[in-house]
Design a protein around this motif. Structure first.
Motif, short mmCIF file in Angstrom:
data_model
loop_
_atom_site.label_atom_id
_atom_site.label_comp_id
_atom_site.label_asym_id
_atom_site.label_seq_id
_atom_site.Cartn_x
_atom_site.Cartn_y
_atom_site.Cartn_z
N LEU A 72 -9.68 -4.12 15.02
CA LEU A 72 -9.97 -4.45 13.63
C LEU A 72 -9.87 -5.95 13.40
N PRO A 73 -10.69 -6.49 12.49
CA PRO A 73 -10.54 -7.91 12.12
C PRO A 73 -9.16 -8.19 11.55
N VAL A 74 -8.77 -9.45 11.61
CA VAL A 74 -7.41 -9.83 11.25
C VAL A 74 -7.07 -9.48 9.81
N VAL A 75 -8.01 -9.68 8.89
CA VAL A 75 -7.71 -9.42 7.47
C VAL A 75 -7.58 -7.92 7.21
N ARG A 76 -8.40 -7.10 7.86
CA ARG A 76 -8.27 -5.65 7.69
C ARG A 76 -6.95 -5.14 8.25
N ALA A 77 -6.55 -5.67 9.39
CA ALA A 77 -5.25 -5.31 9.94
C ALA A 77 -4.13 -5.72 8.99
N SER A 78 -4.29 -6.84 8.35
CA SER A 78 -3.29 -7.32 7.39
C SER A 78 -3.22 -6.41 6.17
N ILE A 79 -4.36 -5.95 5.69
CA ILE A 79 -4.38 -5.07 4.52
C ILE A 79 -3.66 -3.76 4.82
N ILE A 80 -3.90 -3.20 6.02
CA ILE A 80 -3.20 -1.97 6.41
C ILE A 80 -1.69 -2.20 6.43
N ALA A 81 -1.27 -3.31 7.00
CA ALA A 81 0.16 -3.62 7.05
C ALA A 81 0.74 -3.80 5.65
N THR A 82 -0.01 -4.42 4.76
CA THR A 82 0.46 -4.62 3.38
C THR A 82 0.63 -3.29 2.66
N VAL A 83 -0.30 -2.36 2.85
CA VAL A 83 -0.20 -1.05 2.20
C VAL A 83 1.04 -0.30 2.69
N VAL A 84 1.31 -0.34 3.99
CA VAL A 84 2.51 0.32 4.53
C VAL A 84 3.77 -0.30 3.93
N SER A 85 3.81 -1.62 3.83
CA SER A 85 4.99 -2.28 3.26
C SER A 85 5.14 -2.00 1.78
N ILE A 86 4.03 -1.78 1.06
CA ILE A 86 4.11 -1.45 -0.36
C ILE A 86 4.82 -0.11 -0.56
N VAL A 87 4.47 0.87 0.27
CA VAL A 87 5.14 2.18 0.19
C VAL A 87 6.63 2.03 0.51
N THR A 107 5.34 8.34 -13.99
CA THR A 107 3.90 8.17 -13.79
C THR A 107 3.46 6.77 -14.19
N LYS A 108 3.92 6.31 -15.36
CA LYS A 108 3.58 4.96 -15.80
C LYS A 108 4.17 3.92 -14.87
N GLU A 109 5.40 4.15 -14.43
CA GLU A 109 6.05 3.21 -13.51
C GLU A 109 5.27 3.08 -12.21
N LEU A 110 4.87 4.22 -11.63
CA LEU A 110 4.13 4.18 -10.36
C LEU A 110 2.76 3.54 -10.54
N THR A 111 2.11 3.82 -11.68
CA THR A 111 0.81 3.22 -11.94
C THR A 111 0.90 1.70 -12.03
N LEU A 112 1.89 1.21 -12.78
CA LEU A 112 2.08 -0.24 -12.89
C LEU A 112 2.48 -0.85 -11.55
N PHE A 113 3.30 -0.14 -10.79
CA PHE A 113 3.72 -0.65 -9.48
C PHE A 113 2.51 -0.83 -8.57
N LEU A 114 1.63 0.17 -8.54
CA LEU A 114 0.44 0.08 -7.70
C LEU A 114 -0.50 -1.02 -8.18
N LEU A 115 -0.60 -1.17 -9.51
CA LEU A 115 -1.47 -2.21 -10.07
C LEU A 115 -0.99 -3.60 -9.66
N PHE A 116 0.29 -3.89 -9.89
CA PHE A 116 0.82 -5.21 -9.55
C PHE A 116 0.89 -5.41 -8.03
N SER A 117 1.10 -4.32 -7.29
CA SER A 117 1.09 -4.43 -5.84
C SER A 117 -0.30 -4.78 -5.33
#
Length: 216
Positions: A72-87, A107-117
């Protein structure tokens, strides 16, 4: 002779009255409140840093693992890593850093968390994208350096947004664990001090005269 008013010495000036008890109580309460607030913010920063540091390690480990295992290109690999770290970070923030915050609207908390993440994801990987495709800095070392830099910039945004909008603080009454909270109890103490101070003051002669006229 010698007993006239001209021979008397003038009375010394009256010393300023000491600060009243209510004013002292209010000043002590204000100073104690600032110290408690500073202590809470400092503990929050330490806990946030602990979870964020662990999330940083997860982010970089997954990033380098994906780069070595896949094509995978470097930026796509970085996005995958970022998603794992967000969880990972959400679990750490919810159950460690901000476990005492309001839990009523998950529900509101998780929605805002995902938005700002998601905004943090764009900031983090935008730095890496600019370095890779804008300047051609795409060696493994350079990619890790700009990945780390992007995480640092995004973390500042995440700290502000998470504590302000996602993990909202409970009202003061609930935080203190007692009816009315610390501020209400402090106000009651100040009021009681003021009442006791007024009771201790000597009654004026005018008030006594008015009472004697009322009884006649």
């Amino acid at each position: 002779m010698g007993h006239g008013s001209s021979g008397r010495r003038p009375a010394p000036p009256a010393s300023p009255a000491p600060p009243s008890a209510p004013a002292e109580a209010a000043a002590a309460e204000s100073g104690g409140g600032l110290l408690r607030r500073a202590g809470r913010v400092w503990r929050e920063i330490v806990k946030f840093g602990a979870v964020g540091g662990a999330g940083l390690l997860v982010n970089l480990l997954v990033f380098n693992l994906v780069r070595h295992v896949t094509d995978l290109p470097v930026v796509r690999a970085s996005i995958i890593a970022t998603v794992v770290s967000i969880v990972f970070n959400y679990i750490g923030f919810r159950y460690f850093t901000y476990r005492d915050r309001d839990k009523s609207g998950r529900t509101k908390e998780l929605t805002l968390f995902l938005l700002f993440s998601a905004v943090g994801l764009v900031i983090e990987n935008g730095v890496l994208y600019l370095a890779t495709y804008g300047f051609g800095w795409d060696t493994p070392l350079q990619s890790n350096v700009f990945k780390f830099l992007g995480i640092g910039i995004a973390t500042l945004f995440r700290f502000w947004s998470y504590r302000t909008w996602v993990f909202r603080a409970l009202p003061v009454a609930k935080e203190s664990g007692a009816p009315g909270g610390d501020r209400a109890s402090g106000s009651r103490e100040a009021t009681a001090d003021a009442e006791s101070y007024l009771r201790a003051q000597p009654k004026r002669p005018e008030a006594k005269k008015q009472r004697s006229k009322a009884y006649r």
